[in-house]
Write a protein that holds these residues in place. Structure first.
Motif, PDB file in Angstrom:
ATOM      1  N   ALA A 295       0.860  -1.188   0.000  1.00  0.00           N
ATOM      2  CA  ALA A 295       0.000   0.000   0.000  1.00  0.00           C
ATOM      3  C   ALA A 295       0.895   1.237   0.000  1.00  0.00           C
ATOM      4  O   ALA A 295       1.091   1.875   1.039  1.00  0.00           O
ATOM      5  N   PRO A 296       1.460   1.592  -1.154  1.00  0.00           N
ATOM      6  CA  PRO A 296       2.430   2.697  -1.191  1.00  0.00           C
ATOM      7  C   PRO A 296       1.862   4.021  -0.705  1.00  0.00           C
ATOM      8  O   PRO A 296       2.568   4.790  -0.039  1.00  0.00           O
ATOM      9  N   LEU A 297       0.607   4.318  -1.028  1.00  0.00           N
ATOM     10  CA  LEU A 297       0.036   5.603  -0.629  1.00  0.00           C
ATOM     11  C   LEU A 297      -0.016   5.724   0.887  1.00  0.00           C
ATOM     12  O   LEU A 297       0.326   6.770   1.456  1.00  0.00           O
ATOM     13  N   ARG A 298      -0.421   4.674   1.554  1.00  0.00           N
ATOM     14  CA  ARG A 298      -0.500   4.705   3.014  1.00  0.00           C
ATOM     15  C   ARG A 298       0.884   4.883   3.628  1.00  0.00           C
ATOM     16  O   ARG A 298       1.074   5.682   4.556  1.00  0.00           O
ATOM     17  N   GLU A 299       1.858   4.142   3.112  1.00  0.00           N
ATOM     18  CA  GLU A 299       3.220   4.246   3.645  1.00  0.00           C
ATOM     19  C   GLU A 299       3.780   5.650   3.435  1.00  0.00           C
ATOM     20  O   GLU A 299       4.405   6.232   4.334  1.00  0.00           O
ATOM     21  N   LEU A 300       3.559   6.211   2.256  1.00  0.00           N
ATOM     22  CA  LEU A 300       4.069   7.542   1.955  1.00  0.00           C
ATOM     23  C   LEU A 300       3.384   8.594   2.822  1.00  0.00           C
ATOM     24  O   LEU A 300       4.045   9.497   3.362  1.00  0.00           O
ATOM     25  N   SER A 301       2.079   8.498   2.975  1.00  0.00           N
ATOM     26  CA  SER A 301       1.350   9.463   3.798  1.00  0.00           C
ATOM     27  C   SER A 301       1.811   9.403   5.249  1.00  0.00           C
ATOM     28  O   SER A 301       1.995  10.443   5.907  1.00  0.00           O
ATOM     29  N   ARG A 302       2.012   8.187   5.753  1.00  0.00           N
ATOM     30  CA  ARG A 302       2.458   8.037   7.138  1.00  0.00           C
ATOM     31  C   ARG A 302       3.831   8.676   7.330  1.00  0.00           C
ATOM     32  O   ARG A 302       4.066   9.396   8.310  1.00  0.00           O
ATOM     33  N   ALA A 303       4.736   8.433   6.390  1.00  0.00           N
ATOM     34  CA  ALA A 303       6.086   8.987   6.507  1.00  0.00           C
ATOM     35  C   ALA A 303       6.066  10.511   6.448  1.00  0.00           C
ATOM     36  O   ALA A 303       6.752  11.193   7.221  1.00  0.00           O
ATOM     37  N   LEU A 304       5.265  11.058   5.545  1.00  0.00           N
ATOM     38  CA  LEU A 304       5.180  12.515   5.435  1.00  0.00           C
ATOM     39  C   LEU A 304       4.573  13.136   6.689  1.00  0.00           C
ATOM     40  O   LEU A 304       5.035  14.182   7.166  1.00  0.00           O
ATOM     41  N   PHE A 305       3.538  12.509   7.219  1.00  0.00           N
ATOM     42  CA  PHE A 305       2.873  13.066   8.397  1.00  0.00           C
ATOM     43  C   PHE A 305       3.823  13.127   9.593  1.00  0.00           C
ATOM     44  O   PHE A 305       3.842  14.117  10.343  1.00  0.00           O
ATOM     45  N   THR A 306       4.618  12.099   9.777  1.00  0.00           N
ATOM     46  CA  THR A 306       5.512  12.067  10.936  1.00  0.00           C
ATOM     47  C   THR A 306       6.663  13.058  10.807  1.00  0.00           C
ATOM     48  O   THR A 306       7.273  13.433  11.811  1.00  0.00           O
ATOM     49  N   MET A 307       6.950  13.522   9.599  1.00  0.00           N
ATOM     50  CA  MET A 307       8.061  14.463   9.412  1.00  0.00           C
ATOM     51  C   MET A 307       7.695  15.891   9.805  1.00  0.00           C
ATOM     52  O   MET A 307       8.573  16.724  10.023  1.00  0.00           O
TER      53      MET A 307
END
Length: 357
Positions: A295-307
């Motif tokens: 689920a690339p979108l979920r992984e990318l969104s999670r990484a961006l949010f935590t930054m």
């Protein structure tokens, strides 16, 4: 001890006319009852796709393949009188049946009746008003006067920022606006450059989500707007379409991927490939997509949010910052998109939401 090798015969794929006749019979007679509004929805979607892909020609559809709908066609005007709230489904099905080879002029009478009623003018959304206008126009009938309707819809499409963020409702409205404005590829929808960018942004999100249903619609809309979708998307969709599992199951649940299956094959037809090339039977079929591997979108969104405050609108900068926070497969996919899709940098700038908490 000898080893016994089990041989599983490859299912035979029938001729196009046999396959499409089986598909029509499945949806008309075996999945749902005609009293179910979802019966209307499913059959309207299938018939529309068959009509706008020219199935009467490539599959040789004729009156015999349409026999499962003879009783519906004969009762369509009575249904419209009793269920006027479903006029778009009912009229769409009747028009497609006639254009696919069903003899009769019921569609013209229904269009006149609908235009004389208050139904099209009572629609709350511009999208539904445009759908009604397009349906009536198929039999030369005018709907309520609304000179600004098409311009308002084009204005909605020409706002790429909306489509750089996940919003499936807006994305599906975008594709359907293009379908209606283009009359399903029969005329130039006259989209602004920004609207084409919106389609690319929506496609990037669908690809990141591995959402073949939405991505297929985006690719179709791009073709109807006169643009070729990225081969990265269409190649992936071709593979996903081949991986659908179609099973005949008289008792199986119907919460399946039928719509995904239909639009992926629609996209395949517009790409010049043979659609619905899979064993199909006229009984109750269910359509299941292959399991998603990531689920690339979920992984990318999670990484961006935590930054948080370290987010940047620059993909090259963010790639370095996120490389350790994302699975290798996600980074590889993003690199591929950056190389092979249009407007990726502009898309990522909106998606990153740099400067927002």
């Amino acid at each position: 001890m000898s080893n016994v090798i089990a041989l599983h015969p490859v299912p035979r794929i029938a001729d196009p006319d046999t396959r499409i006749a089986a598909l029509i019979a499945c949806f008309a007679q075996h999945r749902r009852s005609e009293e179910d509004v979802f019966w209307l929805k499913e059959n309207a979607e299938l018939l529309n796709i068959l009509d706008c892909t020219g199935a009467a020609a490539w599959a040789g559809i004729g009156p015999r393949a349409l026999l499962p709908h003879v009783e519906f066609y004969a009762s369509a005007e009575a249904r419209l009188a009793f269920f006027p709230q479903y006029y778009r489904f009912l009229l769409s099905m009747v028009l497609d049946l006639e254009d696919l080879g069903m003899p009769g002029e019921t569609g013209a009478r229904m269009a006149q009746s609908i235009a004389a009623s208050a139904a099209p003018g009572a629609e709350l959304s511009d999208l539904q008003r445009m759908e009604a206008r397009r349906l009536l126009a198929r039999r030369g009938v005018s709907g309520p006067a609304d000179l600004g309707l098409e311009d308002r819809l084009r204005g909605f499409c020409a706002r790429p920022g909306i489509f750089a963020l996940p919003n499936k409702k807006a994305a599906y409205e975008l594709t359907h606006i293009v379908f209606y404005l283009s009359e399903y590829g029969r005329r130039d929808p006259r989209l602004e450059a920004e609207a084409l960018t919106s389609l690319h942004f929506a496609g990037n999100l669908a690809f990141l989500e591995q959402n073949s249903d939405l991505l297929a619609e985006v690719c179709i809309a791009l073709r109807y707007a006169g643009e070729l979708p990225p081969p990265l998307w269409t190649g992936w969709l071709s593979r996903e379409t081949q991986l659908f599992h179609v099973e005949t199951d008289p008792q199986g649940p119907l919460q399946d991927g039928y719509h995904d299956f239909l639009v992926c094959n629609w996209q395949l037809a517009l790409a010049g490939e043979e659609p619905f090339r899979t064993p199909l039977e006229s009984g109750r079929m269910r359509f299941d997509r292959s399991p998603r591997r990531m689920a690339p979108l979920r992984e990318l969104s999670r990484a961006l949010f935590t930054m948080k405050g370290r987010r940047s609108a620059d993909w090259a900068v963010m790639r370095r910052r996120m490389e350790g926070a994302l699975p290798p497969g996600v980074i590889d996919l993003l690199d591929l998109m950056a190389r092979e899709t249009a407007h990726f940098d502009a898309f990522f700038e909106g998606f990153a939401r740099a400067g927002r908490a």
